[in-house]
Design an enzyme around this catalytic site. Structure first.
Site, PDB file in Angstrom:
ATOM      1  N   GLY A 149     -33.210 -19.462 -16.119  1.00 27.40           N
ATOM      2  CA  GLY A 149     -33.633 -20.522 -15.215  1.00 27.40           C
ATOM      3  C   GLY A 149     -34.816 -20.162 -14.337  1.00 27.40           C
ATOM      4  O   GLY A 149     -35.206 -18.996 -14.217  1.00 27.40           O
ATOM      5  N   LYS A 161     -29.605 -27.284 -19.369  1.00 26.28           N
ATOM      6  CA  LYS A 161     -29.520 -26.391 -20.520  1.00 26.28           C
ATOM      7  C   LYS A 161     -28.090 -26.274 -21.052  1.00 26.28           C
ATOM      8  O   LYS A 161     -27.859 -26.280 -22.261  1.00 26.28           O
ATOM      9  CB  LYS A 161     -30.065 -25.007 -20.144  1.00 26.28           C
ATOM     10  CG  LYS A 161     -31.549 -24.995 -19.825  1.00 26.28           C
ATOM     11  CD  LYS A 161     -32.042 -23.599 -19.505  1.00 26.28           C
ATOM     12  CE  LYS A 161     -33.498 -23.595 -19.054  1.00 26.28           C
ATOM     13  NZ  LYS A 161     -34.440 -24.191 -20.013  1.00 26.28           N
ATOM     14  N   PRO A 176     -29.740 -17.151 -13.745  1.00 24.54           N
ATOM     15  CA  PRO A 176     -30.615 -17.855 -12.808  1.00 24.54           C
ATOM     16  C   PRO A 176     -31.815 -16.989 -12.436  1.00 24.54           C
ATOM     17  O   PRO A 176     -31.833 -15.778 -12.676  1.00 24.54           O
ATOM     18  CB  PRO A 176     -29.716 -18.077 -11.579  1.00 24.54           C
ATOM     19  CG  PRO A 176     -28.325 -17.715 -12.008  1.00 24.54           C
ATOM     20  CD  PRO A 176     -28.469 -16.758 -13.147  1.00 24.54           C
ATOM     21  N   SER A 177     -32.802 -17.612 -11.807  1.00 22.58           N
ATOM     22  CA  SER A 177     -33.880 -16.832 -11.206  1.00 22.58           C
ATOM     23  C   SER A 177     -33.299 -15.912 -10.140  1.00 22.58           C
ATOM     24  O   SER A 177     -32.370 -16.281  -9.421  1.00 22.58           O
ATOM     25  CB  SER A 177     -34.908 -17.769 -10.562  1.00 22.58           C
ATOM     26  OG  SER A 177     -35.764 -17.053  -9.688  1.00 22.58           O
ATOM     27  N   GLU A 249     -39.713 -24.333 -21.867  1.00 23.82           N
ATOM     28  CA  GLU A 249     -40.237 -25.342 -20.938  1.00 23.82           C
ATOM     29  C   GLU A 249     -41.089 -24.572 -19.946  1.00 23.82           C
ATOM     30  O   GLU A 249     -40.575 -23.926 -19.033  1.00 23.82           O
ATOM     31  CB  GLU A 249     -39.071 -26.078 -20.258  1.00 23.82           C
ATOM     32  CG  GLU A 249     -39.470 -27.415 -19.659  1.00 23.82           C
ATOM     33  CD  GLU A 249     -40.092 -27.266 -18.290  1.00 23.82           C
ATOM     34  OE1 GLU A 249     -41.346 -27.311 -18.220  1.00 23.82           O
ATOM     35  OE2 GLU A 249     -39.368 -27.103 -17.312  1.00 23.82           O
ATOM     36  N   CYS A 283     -43.163 -28.103 -12.424  1.00 26.20           N
ATOM     37  CA  CYS A 283     -44.017 -27.755 -13.558  1.00 26.20           C
ATOM     38  C   CYS A 283     -44.813 -28.938 -14.092  1.00 26.20           C
ATOM     39  O   CYS A 283     -45.912 -28.774 -14.616  1.00 26.20           O
ATOM     40  CB  CYS A 283     -43.178 -27.141 -14.670  1.00 26.20           C
ATOM     41  SG  CYS A 283     -41.764 -28.151 -15.147  1.00 26.20           S
ATOM     42  N   GLU A 384     -52.577 -23.230 -13.072  1.00 21.81           N
ATOM     43  CA  GLU A 384     -51.397 -23.759 -12.396  1.00 21.81           C
ATOM     44  C   GLU A 384     -51.192 -23.017 -11.075  1.00 21.81           C
ATOM     45  O   GLU A 384     -51.067 -21.797 -11.050  1.00 21.81           O
ATOM     46  CB  GLU A 384     -50.154 -23.606 -13.278  1.00 21.81           C
ATOM     47  CG  GLU A 384     -48.918 -24.233 -12.656  1.00 21.81           C
ATOM     48  CD  GLU A 384     -47.688 -24.133 -13.546  1.00 21.81           C
ATOM     49  OE1 GLU A 384     -46.913 -25.099 -13.590  1.00 21.81           O
ATOM     50  OE2 GLU A 384     -47.516 -23.087 -14.203  1.00 21.81           O
ATOM     51  N   LYS A 454     -48.872 -27.942 -26.647  1.00 18.10           N
ATOM     52  CA  LYS A 454     -49.755 -26.780 -26.490  1.00 18.10           C
ATOM     53  C   LYS A 454     -49.031 -25.620 -25.792  1.00 18.10           C
ATOM     54  O   LYS A 454     -47.907 -25.272 -26.166  1.00 18.10           O
ATOM     55  CB  LYS A 454     -51.045 -27.205 -25.769  1.00 18.10           C
ATOM     56  CG  LYS A 454     -51.858 -28.239 -26.565  1.00 18.10           C
ATOM     57  CD  LYS A 454     -53.223 -28.518 -25.959  1.00 18.10           C
ATOM     58  CE  LYS A 454     -53.189 -29.472 -24.813  1.00 18.10           C
ATOM     59  NZ  LYS A 454     -54.531 -29.876 -24.347  1.00 18.10           N
ATOM     60  N   GLU A 461     -35.954 -30.581 -23.571  1.00 22.05           N
ATOM     61  CA  GLU A 461     -34.748 -30.718 -22.770  1.00 22.05           C
ATOM     62  C   GLU A 461     -34.386 -32.200 -22.764  1.00 22.05           C
ATOM     63  O   GLU A 461     -35.255 -33.064 -22.874  1.00 22.05           O
ATOM     64  CB  GLU A 461     -34.997 -30.274 -21.316  1.00 22.05           C
ATOM     65  CG  GLU A 461     -35.639 -28.906 -21.163  1.00 22.05           C
ATOM     66  CD  GLU A 461     -34.641 -27.782 -21.063  1.00 22.05           C
ATOM     67  OE1 GLU A 461     -33.498 -27.966 -21.520  1.00 22.05           O
ATOM     68  OE2 GLU A 461     -35.006 -26.721 -20.532  1.00 22.05           O
TER      69      GLU A 461
END
EC number: 1.2.1.8
Length: 487
Positions: A149, A161, A176-177, A249, A283, A384, A454, A461
Site C-alpha cells: 500500500g 486490493k 501498508p506503507s 497503480e 496519484c 510528479e 504508459k 483496480e
C-alpha cells in the site's frame, strides 16, 4: 495523543508481535509527535503469514461465491458502523482533514467490499458451442496474493486490493506503507468480526525490505502495488523473474483541460479538487491545468480567490479543509519543486510557503500553491510533485492541447471541462490515459475500473476488471462423440 495498536502485525486471525524487528515509529503529521511504535516484520513473521494464508486459502476458494460475498458485505456494514472511529484513526495516521476522511477513506473501503461481495456470484466463465462438442471456462483463484500500500489512502487501498482478491477465493497478505501502518490493522479486525476465516487477511508491517521479501516469496502468486514509478519498476523486475501476476497503480502528471465554453466555477472547483484534496497527495491529480486563452485571466483570478480561502489547520476541526503533508521529507520535496518553478520562470500566483499555525509549528503543513505562465518543459509540468501545487498552462486550439496533454511519460488520468459534450468525448478519445472525466475530476466509483496507461501502471483496480486480475482462466473441452484419431 496516542494510537498504539495491540501489536504490529495481524496473522492467522490474531495480533502478533516480534520486537526483534526494526522499530517503526508512527508520526502524526500535524504535530510531528510519535503516536505509536511498531516493529517491522522479521523473517519469522513473514513465514507465519504465509503459513496461515496457505492453510486457509483452499477451503475458502471451495466455498460458494455467494458465501464469500456475504462475509465481505458484512465487513462493509461494520466499516460503516465504525466510520467515525476509523476516520479519526485515518486522520491520525495520515494527517488528512477529518472533513475528508469521514467521506473518502473507510467509506470508500466499505463501498469496495459491498460491490465485490455482491457481484462475485455473477462473475463466471463462458460456454462455447463447438458443433456437438463444447467447451467452457472456469475462473479460479490464484492462491496467495500480496498487496503493498501507499500512505495517501491506507484503509481504502487495503480494501480496494483485498476485496476482489478475497471475493475470488484468494488469501491476502497486505503490507501498508511504513508511514501509515494503523488502519490496515483496523480493517483486519473488521474482517475478523464479520466472520472471515483466520489466515485469509494478514497484515505485516515493514520497510522496503519486507515488501521485497513478500514479492520474492515462492508462495506469492500475485503482487498488487500502489506506489511510485521507480518502486513499480523494481517490483515488476522482481516479480517477473518468477512470472508472478502483477497490478501496478503508479504515478501520474495528468492533464485537466478547460475549454472557453466551460462552466467557470465548476471547472475551477474540479481543478481544485484535482490538486488540493488530500493536500495534493493523490496519484490521479490533474496537476497540469490547460486553460483556453480566452478565459485564462478570469480563470486564474477566480482560482486564486478561492484557493486563498482554503482553511488550513487542525485536521480534527471539521471546518479544516486541508491538513499537512505526510512527512517532513515530503514537505521539503514539495518546497523544492516550488523553488524550481520560480527559478524556471513560472509565476507564483498564490501560496508557495509554510503557513504559521498556532500549536502546529512542528507539523508538515504547506500552503496550496498555484503557478501561472507554466510551459510544457518546466520541471513542475513534467514531474510528479505529490503535493498541493497546481500548474496552469495556456492553450489556443483543440489539436494543440491534445498533443501537449499526451506529451508525458505518464497516463494515469485526464479531465475535460466543456459545455460541448461532443467535443468532450472527442478529446477524451484522443487522450492516452486510463481514467478520464468529463465535467468532473477525481471521482473514483468502485463500480468502474481505475488504472493508467504508459508508465502509470498495469492492470486495474475496481470494477469487474479487478476480479479478472485476481483470477486465472481454465479452459475445459468436452468431447460428446468418439475420438477421431489417425493412429
Amino acid at each position: 495523543m496516542k494510537a498504539q495498536p495491540k501489536a504490529s502485525h495481524f496473522i492467522g486471525g490474531a495480533f502478533v508481535e516480534d520486537k526483534a524487528g526494526k522499530p517503526l515509529p508512527v508520526i502524526y503529521p500535524a504535530t510531528g509527535e510519535e503516536i505509536a511504535s511498531l516493529y517491522s516484520a522479521t523473517p519469522g513473521i513473514i513465514e507465519a503469514a504465509y503459513a496461515a494464508a496457505l492453510k486457509a486459502q483452499g477451503e475458502w476458494a471451495a466455498l460458494k461465491p455467494v458465501e464469500r460475498g456475504r462475509i465481505l458485505r458484512r465487513t462493509a456494514e461494520i466499516l460503516r458502523e465504525k466510520n467515525r472511529k476509523l476516520s479519526k484513526l485515518e486522520t491520525l495516521d495520515t494527517g488528512k482533514a477529518l472533513q475528508e476522511t469521514l467521506v473518502a477513506d473507510a467509506a470508500s473501503a466499505a463501498d469496495a467490499l459491498e460491490f465485490f461481495g455482491g457481484i462475485i456470484s455473477g462473475f463466471n466463465g463462458e460456454f462455447v458451442e463447438l458443433g456437438g462438442s463444447f467447451a467452457y471456462t472456469r475462473r479460479e483463484a490464484l492462491g496467495i496474493c500480496v498487496g503493498i500500500g501507499a500512505w495517501n489512502y491506507p484503509i481504502q487501498i487495503a480494501a480496494w486490493k483485498s476485496a476482489p482478491a478475497l471475493a475470488m477465493g484468494n488469501a491476502f497478505i497486505f503490507k501498508p506503507s511504513e508511514n501509515t501502518p494503523l488502519s490496515a490493522l483496523a480493517l483486519a479486525e473488521a474482517y475478523k468480526e464479520a466472520g472471515l476465516p483466520d489466515g485469509l487477511f494478514n497484515v505485516v508491517q515493514g520497510y522496503g525490505d519486507v515488501g521485497a521479501a513478500l514479492v520474492n516469496h515462492r508462495l506469492t502468486a500475485k503482487v498488487s502495488l500502489t506506489g511510485s514509478v521507480p518502486t513499480g519498476r523494481r517490483i515488476m523486475a522482481q516479480a517477473g523473474e518468477q512470472l508472478k501476476h502483477v497490478t501496478m497503480e503508479l504515478g501520474g502528471k495528468s492533464p485537466l483541460i478547460v475549454f472557453d465554453d466551460a462552466d467557470l466555477e465548476s471547472a475551477i472547483g474540479g481543478a481544485m479538487l484535482g490538486n488540493f484534496y488530500s493536500t495534493g497527495q493523490v496519484c490521479s491529480n490533474g496537476t497540469r491545468v490547460f486553460v483556453h486563452k480566452n478565459i485564462r485571466e478570469r480563470f486564474i483570478e477566480r482560482l486564486v480567490e478561492r484557493t486563498r480561502k482554503i482553511r488550513i489547520g487542525d485536521p480534527f476541526d471539521e471546518a479544516t479543509q486541508m491538513g499537512p503533508l505526510i512527512s517532513a521529507a515530503q514537505r521539503d520535496k514539495v518546497l523544492s519543486y516550488i523553488k524550481k518553478g520560480k527559478a524556471e520562470g513560472a509565476t507564483l500566483a498564490c501560496g508557495g510557503g509554510v503557513p504559521k499555525l498556532q500549536g502546529f509549528d512542528k507539523g508538515f503543513f504547506i500552503e496550496p500553491t498555484v503557478f501561472a505562465d507554466v510551459t510544457d518543459t518546466m520541471t513542475i509540468a513534467r514531474e510528479e510533485i505529490f503535493g498541493p501545487v497546481m500548474s496552469v498552462l495556456e492553450f489556443s486550439d483543440e489539436d494543440e492541447v491534445i498533443a501537449r496533454a499526451n506529451d508525458s511519460e505518464f497516463g494515469l488520468a485526464a479531465g475535460v471541462f466543456t459545455a460541448d459534450l461532443s467535443r468532450g468525448h472527442h478529446v477524451i478519445g484522443q487522450i492516452k490515459a486510463g481514467t478520464c472525466w468529463i465535467n468532473a475530476y477525481n471521482l473514483t466509483s468502485v463500480e468502474v475500473p481505475f488504472g493508467g496507461y504508459k508508465q502509470s501502471g498495469i492492470g486495474r483496480e475496481n470494477g469487474i476488471a479487478a476480479l479478472a486480475h485476481y483470477s486465472q482462466i481454465k479452459t475445459v473441452y468436452v468431447e460428446m462423440g468418439k475420438v477421431d484419431s489417425p493412429y
